[in-house]
Scaffold this motif. Structure first.
Motif, short mmCIF file in Angstrom:
data_model
loop_
_atom_site.label_atom_id
_atom_site.label_comp_id
_atom_site.label_asym_id
_atom_site.label_seq_id
_atom_site.Cartn_x
_atom_site.Cartn_y
_atom_site.Cartn_z
N MET A 73 -2.86 8.28 -8.34
CA MET A 73 -3.03 9.63 -8.87
C MET A 73 -3.46 9.57 -10.33
SD MET A 73 0.27 11.63 -7.37
CE MET A 73 0.35 12.24 -5.70
N LEU A 74 -2.80 8.72 -11.09
CA LEU A 74 -3.12 8.58 -12.52
C LEU A 74 -4.52 8.04 -12.75
CD1 LEU A 74 0.04 7.16 -14.32
CD2 LEU A 74 -1.25 9.22 -14.90
N GLU A 75 -4.92 7.08 -11.91
CA GLU A 75 -6.22 6.42 -12.09
C GLU A 75 -7.34 7.12 -11.34
OE1 GLU A 75 -5.42 2.32 -11.13
OE2 GLU A 75 -4.04 2.11 -12.84
N GLU A 76 -7.03 8.29 -10.78
CA GLU A 76 -8.02 9.08 -10.04
C GLU A 76 -8.66 8.28 -8.91
OE1 GLU A 76 -10.64 11.23 -12.63
OE2 GLU A 76 -8.98 12.03 -13.80
N ARG A 114 0.50 17.20 -13.13
CA ARG A 114 1.78 16.94 -13.79
C ARG A 114 1.89 15.48 -14.21
NH1 ARG A 114 7.01 18.15 -10.30
NH2 ARG A 114 6.16 20.25 -10.48
N ILE A 115 1.57 14.58 -13.29
CA ILE A 115 1.67 13.14 -13.59
C ILE A 115 0.70 12.77 -14.72
CG2 ILE A 115 1.15 10.84 -12.66
CD1 ILE A 115 2.37 11.80 -10.01
N LYS A 116 -0.51 13.30 -14.66
CA LYS A 116 -1.48 13.00 -15.71
C LYS A 116 -1.00 13.52 -17.06
CE LYS A 116 -5.60 12.69 -12.84
NZ LYS A 116 -6.90 13.30 -12.54
N THR A 138 0.82 -1.21 0.00
CA THR A 138 0.00 0.00 0.00
C THR A 138 0.85 1.26 0.00
OG1 THR A 138 -1.67 -1.19 1.27
CG2 THR A 138 -1.87 1.19 1.21
N PHE A 139 1.87 1.28 0.87
CA PHE A 139 2.67 2.49 1.03
C PHE A 139 3.94 2.39 0.19
CE2 PHE A 139 0.19 2.35 5.02
CZ PHE A 139 -0.52 3.52 4.81
N SER A 140 3.79 2.73 -1.07
CA SER A 140 4.93 2.80 -1.99
C SER A 140 4.69 3.96 -2.94
CB SER A 140 5.09 1.50 -2.77
OG SER A 140 4.12 1.40 -3.79
N GLY A 141 5.77 4.56 -3.39
CA GLY A 141 5.64 5.65 -4.35
C GLY A 141 4.93 5.19 -5.62
N THR A 142 5.22 3.97 -6.04
CA THR A 142 4.58 3.42 -7.23
C THR A 142 3.06 3.39 -7.07
OG1 THR A 142 6.53 2.05 -7.67
CG2 THR A 142 4.47 1.39 -8.75
N GLU A 143 2.60 2.94 -5.90
CA GLU A 143 1.16 2.86 -5.64
C GLU A 143 0.54 4.26 -5.58
OE1 GLU A 143 -2.61 1.24 -4.96
OE2 GLU A 143 -0.79 0.33 -5.74
N VAL A 144 1.22 5.21 -4.94
CA VAL A 144 0.69 6.58 -4.86
C VAL A 144 0.56 7.16 -6.26
CG1 VAL A 144 1.10 8.93 -4.00
CG2 VAL A 144 1.66 6.96 -2.54
N ARG A 145 1.60 7.03 -7.06
CA ARG A 145 1.57 7.59 -8.43
C ARG A 145 0.50 6.91 -9.27
NH1 ARG A 145 7.00 6.70 -7.56
NH2 ARG A 145 7.07 5.10 -9.19
#
Length: 174
Positions: free
Chosen positions: A136-139, A162-164, A126-133
């Protein structure tokens, strides 16, 4: 005793915060190296080193960790692994213990005769940068994965937008 933690922090999340708190139970001070400091504005590394330093500073402050307990130092990658530890040591205060989950970083410090510890991971799925990003992308809900102050920084800098934007496929002109 002073410890060293190396991470990209893309972005800083609750897992990073828990690891830093655990490290501070073992050492007096921690040097937090913001790795790959030269990278930004990509899907994998969307945030600048300055933005990541701001995220860390605010998150540590909001969690009551005094500034006297840590140093935050951006570290650029270099293209020669055999001298990377020397490069890092030149940029940081002295340290005795290294905390990293990265096998390459572990090996480089072991070969330089450091005590290396794999920090306990805090709900890594759950707590990983990959998961956070990804969220964000998938709203999807990402805000709970980061400290409140980090959420504020991401909103302030337009991080989700920015990421989107960076994820868009290039449109070819016809």
């Amino acid at each position: 005793m002073r410890g060293l933690l190396v991470g990209r922090m893309q972005p800083v999340h609750q897992g990073h915060l828990q690891v830093i708190k655990r490290i501070l139970e073992e050492v007096d001070e921690v040097i937090i190296c913001v790795g790959s400091a030269q990278l930004s504005h990509t899907i994998k590394d969307p945030f600048t080193a300055g933005e990541r330093v701001m995220m860390l500073t605010k998150a540590l402050s909001e969690n009551g960790i005094p500034a006297s307990k840590y140093y935050i130092i951006p570290i650029q990658d270099i293209a020669c692994n055999s001298v990377w530890v020397a490069h890092l040591k030149m940029l940081t205060p002295p340290f005795e213990k290294v905390y990293t989950g990265n096998p390459l970083v572990q090996r480089l410090f072991i070969e330089d005769h450091y005590q290396v510890t794999v920090p306990p991971l805090y709900y890594r799925d759950t707590f990983s940068g990959t998961e956070v990003r990804k969220r964000m992308l998938e709203e999807e809900e990402w805000q709970a994965l980061v400290p409140p102050s980090v959420k504020e920084v991401i909103i302030e800098i337009g991080g989700v937008e920015r990421i989107k934007h960076l994820s868009k496929k290039e449109v070819s002109e016809k």
